[in-house]
Design an enzyme around this catalytic site. Sequence first.
Site, PDB file in Angstrom:
ATOM      1  N   TYR A 141       0.818  -1.218   0.000  1.00 50.42           N
ATOM      2  CA  TYR A 141       0.000   0.000   0.000  1.00 50.42           C
ATOM      3  C   TYR A 141       0.852   1.268   0.000  1.00 50.42           C
ATOM      4  O   TYR A 141       0.377   2.331  -0.366  1.00 50.42           O
ATOM      5  CB  TYR A 141      -0.914   0.031   1.222  1.00 50.42           C
ATOM      6  CG  TYR A 141      -2.199  -0.745   1.090  1.00 50.42           C
ATOM      7  CD1 TYR A 141      -2.208  -2.057   0.657  1.00 50.42           C
ATOM      8  CD2 TYR A 141      -3.416  -0.154   1.407  1.00 50.42           C
ATOM      9  CE1 TYR A 141      -3.383  -2.772   0.553  1.00 50.42           C
ATOM     10  CE2 TYR A 141      -4.604  -0.859   1.309  1.00 50.42           C
ATOM     11  CZ  TYR A 141      -4.579  -2.169   0.882  1.00 50.42           C
ATOM     12  OH  TYR A 141      -5.759  -2.862   0.787  1.00 50.42           O
ATOM     13  N   LYS A 191       4.319 -15.224   1.781  1.00 44.76           N
ATOM     14  CA  LYS A 191       4.476 -15.906   0.488  1.00 44.76           C
ATOM     15  C   LYS A 191       5.983 -16.105   0.295  1.00 44.76           C
ATOM     16  O   LYS A 191       6.592 -15.630  -0.674  1.00 44.76           O
ATOM     17  CB  LYS A 191       3.831 -15.065  -0.623  1.00 44.76           C
ATOM     18  CG  LYS A 191       3.746 -15.739  -1.983  1.00 44.76           C
ATOM     19  CD  LYS A 191       2.777 -16.902  -2.048  1.00 44.76           C
ATOM     20  CE  LYS A 191       2.866 -17.588  -3.416  1.00 44.76           C
ATOM     21  NZ  LYS A 191       2.112 -18.858  -3.457  1.00 44.76           N
ATOM     22  N   ASP A 223      -1.684 -18.421   0.167  1.00 43.69           N
ATOM     23  CA  ASP A 223      -2.689 -19.172  -0.612  1.00 43.69           C
ATOM     24  C   ASP A 223      -3.269 -20.313   0.233  1.00 43.69           C
ATOM     25  O   ASP A 223      -4.481 -20.559   0.235  1.00 43.69           O
ATOM     26  CB  ASP A 223      -2.113 -19.671  -1.952  1.00 43.69           C
ATOM     27  CG  ASP A 223      -0.701 -20.228  -1.851  1.00 43.69           C
ATOM     28  OD1 ASP A 223      -0.103 -20.173  -0.763  1.00 43.69           O
ATOM     29  OD2 ASP A 223      -0.188 -20.725  -2.874  1.00 43.69           O
ATOM     30  N   ASP A 247      -5.704  -7.436   4.081  1.00 44.81           N
ATOM     31  CA  ASP A 247      -6.909  -6.839   3.506  1.00 44.81           C
ATOM     32  C   ASP A 247      -7.773  -7.936   2.884  1.00 44.81           C
ATOM     33  O   ASP A 247      -8.976  -8.026   3.121  1.00 44.81           O
ATOM     34  CB  ASP A 247      -6.518  -5.802   2.453  1.00 44.81           C
ATOM     35  CG  ASP A 247      -7.735  -5.191   1.781  1.00 44.81           C
ATOM     36  OD1 ASP A 247      -8.669  -4.818   2.501  1.00 44.81           O
ATOM     37  OD2 ASP A 247      -7.749  -5.111   0.533  1.00 44.81           O
ATOM     38  N   ASP A 251     -11.601  -9.822   4.453  1.00 46.01           N
ATOM     39  CA  ASP A 251     -12.907  -9.884   3.763  1.00 46.01           C
ATOM     40  C   ASP A 251     -13.368 -11.332   3.708  1.00 46.01           C
ATOM     41  O   ASP A 251     -14.543 -11.642   3.920  1.00 46.01           O
ATOM     42  CB  ASP A 251     -12.812  -9.331   2.331  1.00 46.01           C
ATOM     43  CG  ASP A 251     -13.176  -7.854   2.260  1.00 46.01           C
ATOM     44  OD1 ASP A 251     -13.000  -7.150   3.270  1.00 46.01           O
ATOM     45  OD2 ASP A 251     -13.645  -7.408   1.182  1.00 46.01           O
TER      46      ASP A 251
END
Length: 354
Positions: A141, A191, A223, A247, A251
Amino acid sequence: MNANIILLPGDGIGPEVVMETVCVLETLASRHGHHFHFEKRLIGGCAIDECGVALAEETLADCKKSDAVLLGAVGGPKWDNPSAAVRPEQGLLALRKGLGVYANLRPVKVHPCLVDASPLKAEKLVGVDLVVVRELTGGLYFGKPQGRSMVNGHERAVDTLEYQDFEIQRVIKTAFDLAKGRRKKVTSVDKANVLESSRLWRKIANEVHQDYPEVALEHMLVDTASMRLVTTPANFDVIVTENMFGDILTDEASVLAGSMGMLPSASLGAPGSPGLYEPIHGSAPDIAGKGVANPLGTILSAALMLRYSLHLDAEAAILEAAVSRSIDSGRVTADLGGSLSTRQAADEVIRNLE
Ligand code: IPM
Ligand code: MG
């Protein structure tokens, strides 16, 4: 106690859920002998319309001087043009960065009465009680360079995923401190099979772990984590991860709780600095202005504010219990299968305050 709270209702359903939450907080404060002084300021699209920027410098300065900041949501179709020079989301990012709130806590609990509101099988939801600690002021970000250019006649865009060791250390520490008071397990999500920043993340997670021998640490690729969140969500206790991974995963995790409208968040920085409290849902332009948005995510964010910024642990627990009883009674908004308006759902919480 006296507390100065800055309200940033923002756009879409933000003003509706924030103003109802203020009513709840005022009732709670008066019953327990506290005085909360609220001041409203602009952020996001409404700030762009009013003053040309998504977060005015004076607004950030007022937030820094406050005890806590309660925010609704930013953004909406009116300001959605991707090539616009100023965008509502810039205000939110500038606020997070400006306040230095590097750790974003997003607790996810499944209330037994809301099991049917989730698309997941009921048996997967038993015992779900996790917190995602999302790094909030670094990573993709904020990394530089970021931007567009023309290269050999082709349009090129770049974002940068950058972390320095201290940025990782402090947020991992927050996760371990939190886990100490919970089920004593941290899942660090990265990752590392592809990204250099993740390999640094993993190394530092291992180093910080040395100071917390009583807490278990596991590493999980992002993942895999996204899959486990829906296959075995009850196995997680504290998840800590990079800004954008967090983020996305939060969700996804909100689906466990039955509705995005349920999830609160607390963004914390250095001890003593003001925290930022906001529901994780967005501005929901499709239902904005109709008075039907679920206020519980914002009310639960206010409970986190009582706990973490105002150190009113008992009052925070009373507010959370009131929300829980409202859900028990089925007197909730449409996203949770009820038929109440935003105001009525907040009134129900007020009725349930001890
Ligand atoms: C969130 C939101 C924000 C984010 C947007 C509105 C910039 O999705 O708080 O999760 O990406 O951080
Ligand atoms: Mg988000």
